[in-house]
Design a protein around this motif. Structure first.
Motif, mmCIF file in Angstrom:
data_model
loop_
_atom_site.group_PDB
_atom_site.id
_atom_site.type_symbol
_atom_site.label_atom_id
_atom_site.label_comp_id
_atom_site.label_asym_id
_atom_site.label_seq_id
_atom_site.Cartn_x
_atom_site.Cartn_y
_atom_site.Cartn_z
ATOM 1 N N ILE A 126 0.804 -1.220 0.000
ATOM 2 C CA ILE A 126 0.000 0.000 0.000
ATOM 3 C C ILE A 126 0.835 1.267 0.000
ATOM 4 C CG2 ILE A 126 -0.192 0.195 2.518
ATOM 5 C CD1 ILE A 126 -3.065 0.777 0.042
ATOM 6 N N ALA A 127 2.025 1.200 0.593
ATOM 7 C CA ALA A 127 2.886 2.387 0.658
ATOM 8 C C ALA A 127 3.863 2.467 -0.506
ATOM 9 C CB ALA A 127 3.649 2.408 1.977
ATOM 10 N N LEU A 166 -7.853 1.067 4.567
ATOM 11 C CA LEU A 166 -8.546 0.518 5.741
ATOM 12 C C LEU A 166 -8.333 -0.991 5.830
ATOM 13 C CD1 LEU A 166 -11.875 2.569 5.635
ATOM 14 C CD2 LEU A 166 -9.886 2.919 7.126
ATOM 15 N N LEU A 167 -8.283 -1.675 4.683
ATOM 16 C CA LEU A 167 -7.979 -3.104 4.696
ATOM 17 C C LEU A 167 -6.555 -3.366 5.184
ATOM 18 C CD1 LEU A 167 -9.511 -4.422 1.329
ATOM 19 C CD2 LEU A 167 -10.293 -4.929 3.642
ATOM 20 N N ALA A 168 -5.652 -2.455 4.831
ATOM 21 C CA ALA A 168 -4.239 -2.646 5.162
ATOM 22 C C ALA A 168 -3.887 -2.127 6.551
ATOM 23 C CB ALA A 168 -3.374 -1.943 4.114
ATOM 24 N N ARG A 169 -4.813 -1.430 7.223
ATOM 25 C CA ARG A 169 -4.458 -0.740 8.478
ATOM 26 C C ARG A 169 -3.942 -1.692 9.553
ATOM 27 N NH1 ARG A 169 -9.035 2.995 10.957
ATOM 28 N NH2 ARG A 169 -10.069 0.946 10.885
ATOM 29 N N SER A 190 -5.709 9.688 9.115
ATOM 30 C CA SER A 190 -5.841 11.081 8.653
ATOM 31 C C SER A 190 -4.869 11.392 7.524
ATOM 32 C CB SER A 190 -5.601 12.045 9.828
ATOM 33 O OG SER A 190 -6.554 11.829 10.842
ATOM 34 N N ILE A 191 -3.614 10.954 7.707
ATOM 35 C CA ILE A 191 -2.611 11.232 6.676
ATOM 36 C C ILE A 191 -2.968 10.545 5.365
ATOM 37 C CG2 ILE A 191 -0.207 10.812 6.025
ATOM 38 C CD1 ILE A 191 0.570 11.360 8.909
ATOM 39 N N ASN A 192 -3.413 9.301 5.474
ATOM 40 C CA ASN A 192 -3.767 8.584 4.254
ATOM 41 C C ASN A 192 -5.056 9.114 3.640
ATOM 42 O OD1 ASN A 192 -1.971 6.025 3.561
ATOM 43 N ND2 ASN A 192 -1.941 6.330 5.774
ATOM 44 N N SER A 193 -5.909 9.739 4.469
ATOM 45 C CA SER A 193 -7.084 10.410 3.909
ATOM 46 C C SER A 193 -6.666 11.578 3.032
ATOM 47 C CB SER A 193 -8.009 10.890 5.030
ATOM 48 O OG SER A 193 -8.527 9.790 5.742
ATOM 49 N N LEU A 197 -7.419 12.456 -0.847
ATOM 50 C CA LEU A 197 -7.816 13.758 -1.386
ATOM 51 C C LEU A 197 -6.898 14.211 -2.509
ATOM 52 C CD1 LEU A 197 -8.806 15.728 1.850
ATOM 53 C CD2 LEU A 197 -10.326 14.964 0.008
ATOM 54 N N MET A 198 -5.606 13.894 -2.382
ATOM 55 C CA MET A 198 -4.661 14.258 -3.442
ATOM 56 C C MET A 198 -5.001 13.515 -4.730
ATOM 57 S SD MET A 198 -1.063 14.382 -1.325
ATOM 58 C CE MET A 198 -0.114 14.645 -2.801
ATOM 59 N N ILE A 199 -5.373 12.241 -4.573
ATOM 60 C CA ILE A 199 -5.782 11.479 -5.760
ATOM 61 C C ILE A 199 -7.029 12.115 -6.371
ATOM 62 C CG2 ILE A 199 -6.704 9.267 -6.548
ATOM 63 C CD1 ILE A 199 -4.903 7.909 -4.463
ATOM 64 N N PHE A 200 -7.992 12.472 -5.523
ATOM 65 C CA PHE A 200 -9.240 13.073 -6.022
ATOM 66 C C PHE A 200 -8.980 14.389 -6.734
ATOM 67 C CE2 PHE A 200 -12.663 16.150 -5.209
ATOM 68 C CZ PHE A 200 -13.665 15.572 -5.979
#
Length: 465
Positions: A126-127, A166-169, A190-193, A197-200
């Motif tokens: 994921i990272a 969320l699956l990877a958390r 929060s950071i991954n949210s 947003l950056m993707i969006f």
């Protein structure tokens, strides 16, 4: 009548009722052409990954990368399928949504594969760099120039990434490091949210770019359509300046009443000549003649209206503003005679029959616009002034002057040109009750040309009539 003509020409200028469908077809074609390039661009990293990763695994530099290899193969298949569909121009309408939304979700598929096959699940990759692949797939979707599709794809990509995180958390929480900030970078929701947003917003930016590109493509297609229309209406004998003016001012094509100068020019004795000449020679000489005459007319601001057999009809002052259309038309007529003289000199030296012409000029009000059926239209002028100019041209042989002008045109000439004209009296022409007062312009090339002790005869002396 004028309103009907104006409506007809406006429909032609802007494509009419079929414009939207024609434009859409062209837009689909351009979008699919761009999509093909995008699919090829996305194919390159997939091929690279499918080639390089196994080599690195074989060399022992990395290990456990079987899932990325499988994913690269999946991407190769997906990009190839997208390329083939775009090549057949099948990616449009509902198919675009059905094809591109799954394509944008390719990184999500990879994370789900990892979650199913890897010990740490989706946390394994994921990272890594695969998360950046969302931007690539969103860019490819943007090649379709559809803002709504790109916007929805941005939402799908952002939500999908957040869901995969969320699956990877739980797997990410097993990561430990001396630096708590580093751990927070990997595990914080929060950071991954913010990453979501950056993707969006990255996708929305590409969607905005797609809108700008679509408008640019639409404008180019409209201009190209209008240029094609002008070429059909005017042929290849209208200057680029005239075409540019018509593109900038579509109302210039509307059916309207205008005062213009009409010029008619006709070859003398051409029918008799063509009865004995070879067809190839007729075509070759006519093309040379028309090239010369058209050049003389367009250089003085005239517009070729049509060719009628060996005759030429042109107008001055209709579409392109001229300081003095009457003077420009008369100067064009004189230059036509000069160019014909040069052609005749060359043909005489080649042992060919010379040509002679008659040119009639008249000024008056006409209806100017695109006239014809829905299937075929010509940009032309109609009215009494056209008929009168044609009748005047037919009188040139009778009066012995190659250029005849009416009093209406004579009165609009500057003094210097009036002084060169000779009053010929009045003449009755067919279709007009009132007699026409005519003026003749003597031929500027009445003197014979001498070559090698021989005189090159004047066209009137060698013309077969």
């Amino acid at each position: 009548m004028e309103q009907k003509q104006e409506s007809t020409v406006r429909n032609l200028s802007h494509g009419g009722s079929d414009d939207a469908s024609v434009l859409q077809r062209h837009l689909v074609s351009e979008a699919n052409a761009a999509l093909r390039k995008g699919a090829l661009a996305a194919l390159m990293p997939a091929v690279t990954g499918a080639t390089v990763i196994p080599v690195l695994m074989w060399a022992g530099l990395i290990q456990g990368m079987h899932v990325p290899v499988l994913f690269c193969l999946l991407c190769i298949v997906s990009c190839s399928a997208l390329y083939l569909l775009a090549r057949r121009e099948r990616v449009h309408g509902w198919r675009a949504w059905a094809v591109l939304l799954p394509f944008v979700s390719l990184p999500t598929v990879f994370f789900l594969m990892s979650h199913a096959l890897m010990p740490s699940g989706a946390a394994t990759f994921i990272a890594g760099p695969i998360s950046h692949l969302y931007f690539v797939t969103l860019a490819v979707a943007g090649f379709l120039f559809d803002f709504r599709l790109s916007a929805v794809a941005s939402v799908v990509a952002a939500v999908s990434y957040q869901g995969c995180f969320l699956l990877a958390r739980n797997g990410l929480r097993t990561i430990s490091a001396p630096d708590p900030m580093l751990v927070q970078e990997f595990t914080s929701t929060s950071i991954n949210s913010f990453k979501s947003l950056m993707i969006f917003f990255g996708g929305i930016t590409l969607a905005a770019l797609a809108v700008v590109t679509r408008r640019l493509v639409e404008r180019v297609l409209r201009e190209e359509r209008q240029k094609n229309l002008l070429s059909r209406l005017f042929g290849q004998y209208v200057s680029e300046e005239v075409k540019e003016r018509l593109l900038k001012d579509p109302h210039a094509q509307s059916g309207e009443r205008k005062e213009v100068v009409v010029l008619f020019s006709d070859l003398r004795g051409f029918t008799e000549y063509s009865e004995t000449a070879a067809p190839e020679e007729i075509v070759e000489r006519l093309n040379a003649y028309f090239d010369a005459m058209v050049g003389a007319i367009t250089e003085h601001g005239g517009i070729i209206d049509k060719f009628i057999g060996d005759a030429v009809m042109a107008t001055f002052g209709g579409l392109v503003p001229l300081e003095n259309p009457s003077a420009s038309a008369l100067e064009a007529a004189q230059q036509m005679r000069q160019r014909l003289h040069a052609l005749n000199t060359r043909w005489w030296r080649e042992g060919r029959t010379a040509f002679d012409t008659g040119i009639g000029l008249h000024v008056g009000e006409v209806v100017l616009g695109a006239i014809g059926s829905e299937q075929r239209k010509d940009f032309t002028v109609i009215g009494d002034a056209v008929n009168t100019a044609s009748r005047v041209e037919s009188l040139t042989k009778q009066y012995g002057h190659p250029i005849l002008v009416t009093s209406a045109l004579y009165s609009r000439l500057p003094a210097a040109l009036q002084a060169r004209c000779r009053a010929l009296g009045t003449a009755q022409v067919k279709g007009r009750r009132a007699a026409l007062e005519l003026y003749g312009l003597p031929d500027a090339h009445s003197a014979p040309e001498v070559r090698g002790g021989e005189e090159a005869p004047h066209p009137r002396d060698t013309l077969v009539t």
